[in-house]
Design a protein around this motif. Structure first.
Motif, PDB file in Angstrom:
ATOM      1  N   VAL A 128       0.916  -1.355  -0.064  1.00  0.00           N
ATOM      2  CA  VAL A 128      -0.037  -0.080  -0.188  1.00  0.00           C
ATOM      3  C   VAL A 128       0.945   1.187   0.152  1.00  0.00           C
ATOM      4  O   VAL A 128       1.757   1.309   0.865  1.00  0.00           O
ATOM      5  CB  VAL A 128      -0.949  -0.048   1.202  1.00  0.00           C
ATOM      6  CG1 VAL A 128      -1.920   1.340   1.016  1.00  0.00           C
ATOM      7  CG2 VAL A 128      -1.704  -1.079   1.290  1.00  0.00           C
ATOM      8  N   LEU A 129       0.579   2.154  -1.079  1.00  0.00           N
ATOM      9  CA  LEU A 129       1.205   3.487  -1.120  1.00  0.00           C
ATOM     10  C   LEU A 129       0.346   4.461  -0.750  1.00  0.00           C
ATOM     11  O   LEU A 129      -0.648   4.641  -1.528  1.00  0.00           O
ATOM     12  CB  LEU A 129       1.945   3.538  -2.426  1.00  0.00           C
ATOM     13  CG  LEU A 129       2.583   5.086  -2.429  1.00  0.00           C
ATOM     14  CD1 LEU A 129       3.803   5.437  -1.844  1.00  0.00           C
ATOM     15  CD2 LEU A 129       3.130   5.059  -4.143  1.00  0.00           C
ATOM     16  N   GLU A 130       0.565   5.236   0.125  1.00  0.00           N
ATOM     17  CA  GLU A 130      -0.435   6.365   0.583  1.00  0.00           C
ATOM     18  C   GLU A 130       0.324   7.679   0.073  1.00  0.00           C
ATOM     19  O   GLU A 130       1.365   8.062   0.821  1.00  0.00           O
ATOM     20  CB  GLU A 130      -0.686   6.499   2.030  1.00  0.00           C
ATOM     21  CG  GLU A 130      -1.708   7.348   2.433  1.00  0.00           C
ATOM     22  CD  GLU A 130      -2.115   7.122   3.885  1.00  0.00           C
ATOM     23  OE1 GLU A 130      -1.604   8.251   4.766  1.00  0.00           O
ATOM     24  OE2 GLU A 130      -2.816   6.446   4.367  1.00  0.00           O
ATOM     25  N   ILE A 131      -0.302   8.655  -0.617  1.00  0.00           N
ATOM     26  CA  ILE A 131       0.243   9.815  -0.973  1.00  0.00           C
ATOM     27  C   ILE A 131      -0.661  11.038  -0.455  1.00  0.00           C
ATOM     28  O   ILE A 131      -1.952  10.968  -0.860  1.00  0.00           O
ATOM     29  CB  ILE A 131       0.256   9.969  -2.544  1.00  0.00           C
ATOM     30  CG1 ILE A 131       1.120   8.994  -3.014  1.00  0.00           C
ATOM     31  CG2 ILE A 131       0.969  11.294  -2.774  1.00  0.00           C
ATOM     32  CD1 ILE A 131       0.796   8.750  -4.703  1.00  0.00           C
ATOM     33  N   GLU A 132      -0.167  11.777   0.509  1.00  0.00           N
ATOM     34  CA  GLU A 132      -1.135  12.925   1.105  1.00  0.00           C
ATOM     35  C   GLU A 132      -0.736  14.149   0.482  1.00  0.00           C
ATOM     36  O   GLU A 132       0.743  14.356   0.421  1.00  0.00           O
ATOM     37  CB  GLU A 132      -0.710  12.948   2.627  1.00  0.00           C
ATOM     38  CG  GLU A 132      -1.667  13.850   3.440  1.00  0.00           C
ATOM     39  CD  GLU A 132      -1.595  13.654   4.758  1.00  0.00           C
ATOM     40  OE1 GLU A 132      -2.248  14.644   5.585  1.00  0.00           O
ATOM     41  OE2 GLU A 132      -0.615  12.918   5.445  1.00  0.00           O
ATOM     42  N   PHE A 133      -1.538  15.208   0.108  1.00  0.00           N
ATOM     43  CA  PHE A 133      -1.330  16.327  -0.269  1.00  0.00           C
ATOM     44  C   PHE A 133      -1.527  17.141   0.987  1.00  0.00           C
ATOM     45  O   PHE A 133      -2.404  17.315   1.239  1.00  0.00           O
ATOM     46  CB  PHE A 133      -2.338  16.491  -1.282  1.00  0.00           C
ATOM     47  CG  PHE A 133      -2.045  15.465  -2.529  1.00  0.00           C
ATOM     48  CD1 PHE A 133      -1.419  16.131  -3.819  1.00  0.00           C
ATOM     49  CD2 PHE A 133      -2.938  14.455  -2.578  1.00  0.00           C
ATOM     50  CE1 PHE A 133      -1.292  15.311  -4.942  1.00  0.00           C
ATOM     51  CE2 PHE A 133      -2.560  13.694  -3.701  1.00  0.00           C
ATOM     52  CZ  PHE A 133      -1.826  13.842  -4.676  1.00  0.00           C
ATOM     53  N   ILE A 134      -0.184  17.721   1.443  1.00  0.00           N
ATOM     54  CA  ILE A 134       0.204  18.285   2.614  1.00  0.00           C
ATOM     55  C   ILE A 134      -0.981  19.784   2.588  1.00  0.00           C
ATOM     56  O   ILE A 134      -1.583  19.888   3.703  1.00  0.00           O
ATOM     57  CB  ILE A 134       1.360  18.779   2.875  1.00  0.00           C
ATOM     58  CG1 ILE A 134       2.171  17.709   2.798  1.00  0.00           C
ATOM     59  CG2 ILE A 134       1.423  19.478   4.062  1.00  0.00           C
ATOM     60  CD1 ILE A 134       1.900  16.487   3.695  1.00  0.00           C
ATOM     61  N   ASP A 135      -1.261  20.489   1.442  1.00  0.00           N
ATOM     62  CA  ASP A 135      -2.035  21.609   1.446  1.00  0.00           C
ATOM     63  C   ASP A 135      -3.406  21.524   1.789  1.00  0.00           C
ATOM     64  O   ASP A 135      -4.248  22.308   2.512  1.00  0.00           O
ATOM     65  CB  ASP A 135      -1.900  22.509   0.110  1.00  0.00           C
ATOM     66  CG  ASP A 135      -0.547  23.040  -0.065  1.00  0.00           C
ATOM     67  OD1 ASP A 135       0.338  23.053   0.863  1.00  0.00           O
ATOM     68  OD2 ASP A 135      -0.122  23.132  -1.186  1.00  0.00           O
ATOM     69  N   LYS A 153      -5.974  12.511  -0.031  1.00  0.00           N
ATOM     70  CA  LYS A 153      -4.944  11.282  -0.421  1.00  0.00           C
ATOM     71  C   LYS A 153      -5.322  10.741  -1.597  1.00  0.00           C
ATOM     72  O   LYS A 153      -6.611  10.736  -1.999  1.00  0.00           O
ATOM     73  CB  LYS A 153      -4.918  10.417   0.840  1.00  0.00           C
ATOM     74  CG  LYS A 153      -4.654  11.185   2.267  1.00  0.00           C
ATOM     75  CD  LYS A 153      -4.668   9.944   3.255  1.00  0.00           C
ATOM     76  CE  LYS A 153      -4.120  10.455   4.504  1.00  0.00           C
ATOM     77  NZ  LYS A 153      -4.187   9.678   5.643  1.00  0.00           N
ATOM     78  N   ILE A 154      -4.429  10.047  -2.179  1.00  0.00           N
ATOM     79  CA  ILE A 154      -4.468   9.127  -3.035  1.00  0.00           C
ATOM     80  C   ILE A 154      -3.782   7.626  -2.536  1.00  0.00           C
ATOM     81  O   ILE A 154      -2.614   7.680  -2.016  1.00  0.00           O
ATOM     82  CB  ILE A 154      -3.727   9.354  -4.571  1.00  0.00           C
ATOM     83  CG1 ILE A 154      -4.430  10.468  -5.054  1.00  0.00           C
ATOM     84  CG2 ILE A 154      -3.789   8.215  -5.375  1.00  0.00           C
ATOM     85  CD1 ILE A 154      -3.859  11.056  -6.104  1.00  0.00           C
ATOM     86  N   ILE A 155      -4.552   6.510  -2.584  1.00  0.00           N
ATOM     87  CA  ILE A 155      -4.121   5.276  -1.924  1.00  0.00           C
ATOM     88  C   ILE A 155      -4.045   4.483  -3.306  1.00  0.00           C
ATOM     89  O   ILE A 155      -5.037   4.152  -3.822  1.00  0.00           O
ATOM     90  CB  ILE A 155      -4.873   4.897  -0.933  1.00  0.00           C
ATOM     91  CG1 ILE A 155      -4.712   6.083   0.354  1.00  0.00           C
ATOM     92  CG2 ILE A 155      -4.226   3.456  -0.434  1.00  0.00           C
ATOM     93  CD1 ILE A 155      -5.733   5.709   1.513  1.00  0.00           C
ATOM     94  N   VAL A 185      -6.683   1.960  -7.080  1.00  0.00           N
ATOM     95  CA  VAL A 185      -6.388   3.216  -6.963  1.00  0.00           C
ATOM     96  C   VAL A 185      -7.651   3.860  -6.058  1.00  0.00           C
ATOM     97  O   VAL A 185      -8.698   3.817  -6.702  1.00  0.00           O
ATOM     98  CB  VAL A 185      -6.215   4.189  -7.857  1.00  0.00           C
ATOM     99  CG1 VAL A 185      -6.000   5.687  -7.594  1.00  0.00           C
ATOM    100  CG2 VAL A 185      -4.646   3.551  -8.433  1.00  0.00           C
ATOM    101  N   ALA A 186      -7.385   4.492  -4.837  1.00  0.00           N
ATOM    102  CA  ALA A 186      -8.479   5.325  -4.195  1.00  0.00           C
ATOM    103  C   ALA A 186      -8.191   6.891  -4.485  1.00  0.00           C
ATOM    104  O   ALA A 186      -7.117   7.184  -3.865  1.00  0.00           O
ATOM    105  CB  ALA A 186      -8.607   4.777  -2.952  1.00  0.00           C
ATOM    106  N   ALA A 187      -9.106   7.747  -4.826  1.00  0.00           N
ATOM    107  CA  ALA A 187      -8.852   9.142  -4.741  1.00  0.00           C
ATOM    108  C   ALA A 187     -10.100  10.101  -4.561  1.00  0.00           C
ATOM    109  O   ALA A 187     -11.204   9.202  -4.496  1.00  0.00           O
ATOM    110  CB  ALA A 187      -8.197   9.491  -6.135  1.00  0.00           C
ATOM    111  N   LYS A 188     -10.065  11.119  -4.277  1.00  0.00           N
ATOM    112  CA  LYS A 188     -11.305  12.001  -3.981  1.00  0.00           C
ATOM    113  C   LYS A 188     -12.296  11.721  -5.079  1.00  0.00           C
ATOM    114  O   LYS A 188     -13.415  11.626  -4.780  1.00  0.00           O
ATOM    115  CB  LYS A 188     -10.900  13.696  -3.984  1.00  0.00           C
ATOM    116  CG  LYS A 188     -10.262  13.976  -2.677  1.00  0.00           C
ATOM    117  CD  LYS A 188      -9.861  15.218  -2.819  1.00  0.00           C
ATOM    118  CE  LYS A 188     -11.118  16.110  -2.851  1.00  0.00           C
ATOM    119  NZ  LYS A 188     -10.802  17.579  -2.540  1.00  0.00           N
ATOM    120  N   SER A 189     -11.829  11.456  -6.505  1.00  0.00           N
ATOM    121  CA  SER A 189     -12.949  11.302  -7.528  1.00  0.00           C
ATOM    122  C   SER A 189     -13.499   9.885  -7.426  1.00  0.00           C
ATOM    123  O   SER A 189     -14.231   9.797  -8.364  1.00  0.00           O
ATOM    124  CB  SER A 189     -12.261  11.765  -8.818  1.00  0.00           C
ATOM    125  OG  SER A 189     -10.896  11.044  -9.120  1.00  0.00           O
ATOM    126  N   GLY A 190     -13.055   9.012  -6.865  1.00  0.00           N
ATOM    127  CA  GLY A 190     -13.481   7.553  -6.740  1.00  0.00           C
ATOM    128  C   GLY A 190     -12.384   6.468  -6.792  1.00  0.00           C
ATOM    129  O   GLY A 190     -11.205   6.970  -6.477  1.00  0.00           O
TER     130      GLY A 190
END
Length: 108
Positions: A40-47, A51-53, A65-70
């Motif tokens: 599992v790779l979790e990418i967090e956008f600090i601002d 997240k995108i996982i 892939v899990a993101a804000k858009s789905g």
């Protein structure tokens, strides 16, 4: 593809994504923090804290892939990870997702 081949390919794919995100962060182009736990790779956008996982699913031989858009599933087809629903390619899709969530143009 054998399970071992899939796991090696999935690991390599996650490594590539993490490396590129770290590079964009180091170059002050994108403010992200990557966390890795197994497959599992979790990418967090600090601002904005979004997240995108990204994770591998060995039983299905897919990258998810899990993101804000789905949520999105990618299978290996002709040497690329291809979305099982719309036919988009993983790295192109991640570029668009990261651009949307990070607020700057990103190319992976």
């Amino acid at each position: 593809m054998s399970e071992t081949e899939f796991l090696d390919l999935a690991q390599s794919t996650l490594d590539q994504i993490e490396s590129k995100m770290d590079q964009l962060n180091d170059e002050d182009l994108l403010d992200v923090e990557c966390k890795r736990s197994g497959n599992v790779l979790e990418i967090e956008f600090i601002d904005n804290g979004s997240k995108i996982i990204i994770n591998s699913q060995a039983p299905m031989q897919e990258m998810w892939v899990a993101a804000k858009s789905g949520g999105f599933h990618y299978k290996r087809v002709d040497g690329q990870w291809i979305n099982t629903r719309d036919g988009s390619e993983l790295f192109a899709a991640l570029s668009a997702l990261a651009s949307a969530q990070g607020g700057v143009a990103v190319t992976l």
